[in-house]
Design a protein around this motif. Structure first.
Motif, PDB file in Angstrom:
ATOM      1  N   ILE A 106       0.861  -1.203  -0.369  1.00 11.35           N
ATOM      2  CA  ILE A 106       0.480   0.170  -0.144  1.00 11.35           C
ATOM      3  C   ILE A 106       0.607   1.040  -0.174  1.00 11.35           C
ATOM      4  CG2 ILE A 106      -1.548   1.412   1.307  1.00 11.35           C
ATOM      5  CD1 ILE A 106      -2.635  -1.695   2.633  1.00 11.35           C
ATOM      6  N   VAL A 107       2.640   1.539   0.978  1.00 12.94           N
ATOM      7  CA  VAL A 107       3.291   2.032   1.007  1.00 12.94           C
ATOM      8  C   VAL A 107       3.804   2.081   0.083  1.00 12.94           C
ATOM      9  CG1 VAL A 107       4.482   3.638   1.742  1.00 12.94           C
ATOM     10  CG2 VAL A 107       2.769   2.645   3.131  1.00 12.94           C
ATOM     11  N   GLY A 108       4.456   1.661  -0.628  1.00  8.45           N
ATOM     12  CA  GLY A 108       5.842   1.089  -2.091  1.00  8.45           C
ATOM     13  C   GLY A 108       5.401   1.227  -3.133  1.00  8.45           C
ATOM     14  N   VAL A 109       3.679   0.197  -3.940  1.00  3.18           N
ATOM     15  CA  VAL A 109       3.724   0.363  -4.734  1.00  3.18           C
ATOM     16  C   VAL A 109       3.353   1.429  -6.100  1.00  3.18           C
ATOM     17  CG1 VAL A 109       1.749  -0.714  -6.754  1.00  3.18           C
ATOM     18  CG2 VAL A 109       3.438  -1.968  -4.569  1.00  3.18           C
ATOM     19  N   PRO A 110       2.295   2.630  -5.074  1.00  6.09           N
ATOM     20  CA  PRO A 110       1.783   3.974  -5.549  1.00  6.09           C
ATOM     21  C   PRO A 110       2.174   4.765  -5.422  1.00  6.09           C
ATOM     22  CG  PRO A 110       0.495   2.699  -3.600  1.00  6.09           C
ATOM     23  CD  PRO A 110       1.029   1.949  -3.869  1.00  6.09           C
ATOM     24  N   ILE A 111       3.902   4.973  -4.986  1.00  6.77           N
ATOM     25  CA  ILE A 111       5.056   5.654  -4.966  1.00  6.77           C
ATOM     26  C   ILE A 111       5.793   5.743  -5.963  1.00  6.77           C
ATOM     27  CG2 ILE A 111       7.372   7.238  -3.874  1.00  6.77           C
ATOM     28  CD1 ILE A 111       4.755   6.949  -1.090  1.00  6.77           C
ATOM     29  N   GLY A 112       6.513   3.939  -5.351  1.00  5.80           N
ATOM     30  CA  GLY A 112       7.302   3.815  -6.713  1.00  5.80           C
ATOM     31  C   GLY A 112       6.770   3.248  -8.349  1.00  5.80           C
ATOM     32  N   ILE A 113       5.214   3.523  -8.440  1.00  6.76           N
ATOM     33  CA  ILE A 113       4.581   3.851  -9.853  1.00  6.76           C
ATOM     34  C   ILE A 113       5.250   4.631 -10.219  1.00  6.76           C
ATOM     35  CG2 ILE A 113       3.400   3.259 -11.566  1.00  6.76           C
ATOM     36  CD1 ILE A 113       2.235  -0.025 -10.109  1.00  6.76           C
ATOM     37  N   LEU A 114       4.707   5.734  -9.358  1.00  3.59           N
ATOM     38  CA  LEU A 114       4.082   7.156 -10.031  1.00  3.59           C
ATOM     39  C   LEU A 114       5.381   8.123  -9.806  1.00  3.59           C
ATOM     40  CD1 LEU A 114       1.088   8.158  -7.830  1.00  3.59           C
ATOM     41  CD2 LEU A 114       1.253   7.553 -10.290  1.00  3.59           C
ATOM     42  N   THR A 115       6.821   7.508  -9.252  1.00  2.38           N
ATOM     43  CA  THR A 115       7.922   7.876  -9.638  1.00  2.38           C
ATOM     44  C   THR A 115       8.305   7.193 -10.789  1.00  2.38           C
ATOM     45  OG1 THR A 115       8.052   8.028  -6.695  1.00  2.38           O
ATOM     46  CG2 THR A 115      10.302   7.761  -8.268  1.00  2.38           C
ATOM     47  N   ALA A 116       8.437   5.930 -11.057  1.00  4.66           N
ATOM     48  CA  ALA A 116       8.601   5.436 -12.351  1.00  4.66           C
ATOM     49  C   ALA A 116       8.278   6.285 -12.966  1.00  4.66           C
ATOM     50  CB  ALA A 116       8.612   4.221 -12.381  1.00  4.66           C
ATOM     51  N   VAL A 117       6.379   6.068 -13.456  1.00  5.24           N
ATOM     52  CA  VAL A 117       6.033   7.459 -14.406  1.00  5.24           C
ATOM     53  C   VAL A 117       6.748   9.176 -14.481  1.00  5.24           C
ATOM     54  CG1 VAL A 117       3.931   8.376 -14.994  1.00  5.24           C
ATOM     55  CG2 VAL A 117       3.978   6.357 -13.915  1.00  5.24           C
ATOM     56  N   TYR A 118       7.735   9.731 -13.191  1.00  6.47           N
ATOM     57  CA  TYR A 118       7.471  10.677 -13.351  1.00  6.47           C
ATOM     58  C   TYR A 118       9.002  11.079 -14.305  1.00  6.47           C
ATOM     59  CZ  TYR A 118      10.012  15.183 -12.030  1.00  6.47           C
ATOM     60  OH  TYR A 118      10.507  16.134 -12.012  1.00  6.47           O
ATOM     61  N   MET A 119      10.797   9.926 -13.622  1.00  7.98           N
ATOM     62  CA  MET A 119      11.052   9.832 -14.199  1.00  7.98           C
ATOM     63  C   MET A 119      11.205   9.440 -15.381  1.00  7.98           C
ATOM     64  SD  MET A 119      13.260   7.836 -11.171  1.00  7.98           S
ATOM     65  CE  MET A 119      14.821   7.794 -11.893  1.00  7.98           C
ATOM     66  N   VAL A 164      12.529  -1.780 -12.283  1.00  5.49           N
ATOM     67  CA  VAL A 164      11.757  -1.887 -12.808  1.00  5.49           C
ATOM     68  C   VAL A 164      10.648  -1.580 -13.606  1.00  5.49           C
ATOM     69  CG1 VAL A 164      10.736  -4.123 -13.153  1.00  5.49           C
ATOM     70  CG2 VAL A 164      12.814  -3.665 -11.366  1.00  5.49           C
ATOM     71  N   ALA A 165      10.096  -0.823 -13.015  1.00  6.89           N
ATOM     72  CA  ALA A 165       8.833   0.072 -13.361  1.00  6.89           C
ATOM     73  C   ALA A 165       9.569   0.834 -14.626  1.00  6.89           C
ATOM     74  CB  ALA A 165       7.975   0.769 -12.864  1.00  6.89           C
ATOM     75  N   GLU A 166       9.720   1.705 -13.928  1.00  6.87           N
ATOM     76  CA  GLU A 166      10.818   2.860 -15.221  1.00  6.87           C
ATOM     77  C   GLU A 166      11.297   1.889 -16.628  1.00  6.87           C
ATOM     78  OE1 GLU A 166      14.520   6.102 -15.629  1.00  6.87           O
ATOM     79  OE2 GLU A 166      14.458   4.907 -13.766  1.00  6.87           O
ATOM     80  N   SER A 167      11.940   0.950 -16.542  1.00  5.75           N
ATOM     81  CA  SER A 167      12.529   0.111 -17.615  1.00  5.75           C
ATOM     82  C   SER A 167      10.826  -0.725 -18.599  1.00  5.75           C
ATOM     83  CB  SER A 167      13.517  -1.055 -17.104  1.00  5.75           C
ATOM     84  OG  SER A 167      14.737  -0.009 -16.469  1.00  5.75           O
ATOM     85  N   ALA A 168      10.303  -0.682 -17.885  1.00 10.99           N
ATOM     86  CA  ALA A 168       9.037  -1.698 -18.400  1.00 10.99           C
ATOM     87  C   ALA A 168       8.650  -0.057 -19.374  1.00 10.99           C
ATOM     88  CB  ALA A 168       8.364  -2.016 -17.553  1.00 10.99           C
ATOM     89  N   ILE A 169       8.209   1.004 -18.512  1.00 13.10           N
ATOM     90  CA  ILE A 169       7.714   2.240 -19.560  1.00 13.10           C
ATOM     91  C   ILE A 169       8.596   2.592 -20.718  1.00 13.10           C
ATOM     92  CG2 ILE A 169       7.187   4.648 -19.033  1.00 13.10           C
ATOM     93  CD1 ILE A 169       6.121   4.053 -15.635  1.00 13.10           C
ATOM     94  N   ARG A 170      10.295   3.125 -20.194  1.00 11.59           N
ATOM     95  CA  ARG A 170      10.549   3.639 -21.560  1.00 11.59           C
ATOM     96  C   ARG A 170      10.603   2.769 -22.267  1.00 11.59           C
ATOM     97  NH1 ARG A 170      13.996   7.444 -20.215  1.00 11.59           N
ATOM     98  NH2 ARG A 170      14.185   8.141 -18.344  1.00 11.59           N
ATOM     99  N   SER A 171      10.456   0.867 -21.986  1.00  8.62           N
ATOM    100  CA  SER A 171      10.200  -0.119 -23.280  1.00  8.62           C
ATOM    101  C   SER A 171       8.928  -0.347 -24.174  1.00  8.62           C
ATOM    102  CB  SER A 171      10.445  -0.973 -22.434  1.00  8.62           C
ATOM    103  OG  SER A 171       9.537  -1.934 -21.903  1.00  8.62           O
ATOM    104  N   VAL A 172       7.856   0.970 -23.657  1.00  7.85           N
ATOM    105  CA  VAL A 172       7.644   0.644 -25.085  1.00  7.85           C
ATOM    106  C   VAL A 172       7.226   1.555 -26.362  1.00  7.85           C
ATOM    107  CG1 VAL A 172       4.849   1.933 -24.466  1.00  7.85           C
ATOM    108  CG2 VAL A 172       6.006   0.799 -23.070  1.00  7.85           C
ATOM    109  N   CYS A 215      -3.503   6.019 -19.950  1.00  5.21           N
ATOM    110  CA  CYS A 215      -4.071   4.801 -20.767  1.00  5.21           C
ATOM    111  C   CYS A 215      -3.648   4.115 -21.622  1.00  5.21           C
ATOM    112  CB  CYS A 215      -5.091   5.373 -21.030  1.00  5.21           C
ATOM    113  SG  CYS A 215      -6.824   6.510 -18.902  1.00  5.21           S
ATOM    114  N   ALA A 216      -2.449   4.631 -22.479  1.00  2.68           N
ATOM    115  CA  ALA A 216      -1.775   3.841 -23.339  1.00  2.68           C
ATOM    116  C   ALA A 216      -0.183   3.465 -22.795  1.00  2.68           C
ATOM    117  CB  ALA A 216      -1.880   4.761 -24.725  1.00  2.68           C
ATOM    118  N   VAL A 217       0.277   3.871 -22.229  1.00  4.10           N
ATOM    119  CA  VAL A 217       1.754   3.670 -22.096  1.00  4.10           C
ATOM    120  C   VAL A 217       1.859   2.521 -20.956  1.00  4.10           C
ATOM    121  CG1 VAL A 217       3.771   3.974 -21.664  1.00  4.10           C
ATOM    122  CG2 VAL A 217       2.365   5.854 -23.031  1.00  4.10           C
ATOM    123  N   LEU A 218       0.990   3.039 -19.606  1.00  5.22           N
ATOM    124  CA  LEU A 218       1.374   2.252 -18.986  1.00  5.22           C
ATOM    125  C   LEU A 218       0.776   0.713 -19.218  1.00  5.22           C
ATOM    126  CD1 LEU A 218       0.672   4.314 -15.450  1.00  5.22           C
ATOM    127  CD2 LEU A 218       2.129   3.290 -17.023  1.00  5.22           C
TER     128      LEU A 218
END
Length: 286
Positions: free
Chosen positions: A80-93, A161-169, A190-193
């Protein structure tokens, strides 16, 4: 000479792969060979469903249900604490961060992964425990505190891992959404994630694996009370903490019961990985 070198390297790689497989097999043989007989002696229902862990009493009790639930509680809190912060941080980066700031932010998140767990434990003990105690009362060593500490600890895994996945799209996915009239945020979320969900899920699963297997930080902030969870402000004990705290003086059936606790933890992690694999296959089929 080239063919000879390729043949030698082929056997070197084969030996390396066999060594890794052998290591896993040896761990399984040791755990199951020592733990399963202990569970038979204690009784499957009493061991897995028992609420009392009193190895020094006469008669002794070896119920690990409080530790199983405690592990699930702190792991769920960490998610609950780490997943939303981690994914949003990866999106920002990946999609928002300016390059000068990225050169600072990327090493900073990677540095989090290199901090020893005992340091996280000290951080939680000296800072978070007093804050929780002053805000909510109680001792401060609780499920809430352990969840926050573990949530911070799994951030670098999820972010990386999430940042690498987003950049690979492929860029065409984002550009296609923009061409259809979506704005920047809608194109990303709605498309990349959705296109990167497999890699993001992999990061989440790796974070869950670290959270459920963490020991030292949890020992320092969770209260270490072998009882059923009674609220997020109460102390608990996890499976890993139970093994570490008592293995040093355990003997006979007590020691075997701790090894059996490791078997349960091992199976839980295998189940988590199996669920992740099934989800991935379902995503590919759809």
């Amino acid at each position: 000479m080239r063919k000879y070198t390729e043949r030698v390297m082929k056997y070197v790689f084969l030996a390396a792969a066999c060594t890794a497989i052998l290591a896993v097999l040896l761990i399984c043989i040791f755990l199951f060979g020592s733990g399963i007989p202990a569970i038979h002696k204690i009784g499957w229902l009493e061991f897995l469903g028992g609420r009392d862990w009193s190895p020094t009493d006469d008669p002794a009790s070896f119920g690990i249900l409080p530790m199983i639930l405690g592990s699930f509680c702190v792991t769920g809190g960490a998610i609950i604490v780490g997943v939303p912060i981690g994914i949003l941080t990866a999106v920002y980066m990946a999609k928002y961060c300016p390059k000068p700031l990225y050169r600072v932010l990327k090493p900073a998140t990677e540095l989090l992964a290199g901090i020893p767990s005992i340091v996280y434990g000290f951080f939680g003990l000296m800072l978070l425990v007093p804050i929780v105690r002053s805000l909510f009362g109680g001792s401060g060593s609780s499920i809430l505190t352990a969840s926050v500490v573990l949530g911070i600890m799994i951030l670098p895994t999820i972010i990386g891992v999430a940042e690498s996945a987003i950049r690979s799209v492929p860029d065409s996915c984002y550009e296609g959404a923009r061409a259809l009239g979506a704005d920047h945020e809608r194109s990303i979320f709605c498309a990349v994630l959705p296109a990167a969900k497999s890699g993001i899920l992999a990061g989440v699963v790796l974070g869950i694996g670290r959270a459920i297997g963490e020991t030292m930080a949890v020992i320092m902030v969770a209260g270490n009370q072998a009882r059923m969870p009674a609220g997020i402000l109460k102390g608990i004990r996890t499976l890993t903490a139970n093994i570490v705290m008592e293995m040093g003086y355990a003997a006979d059936l007590h020691r075997e019961a701790l090894i059996a606790t490791g078997v349960v933890l091992f199976i839980l992690i295998l189940v988590i990985n199996l669920i992740f694999t099934l989800i991935q296959r379902g995503g590919k089929k759809s």
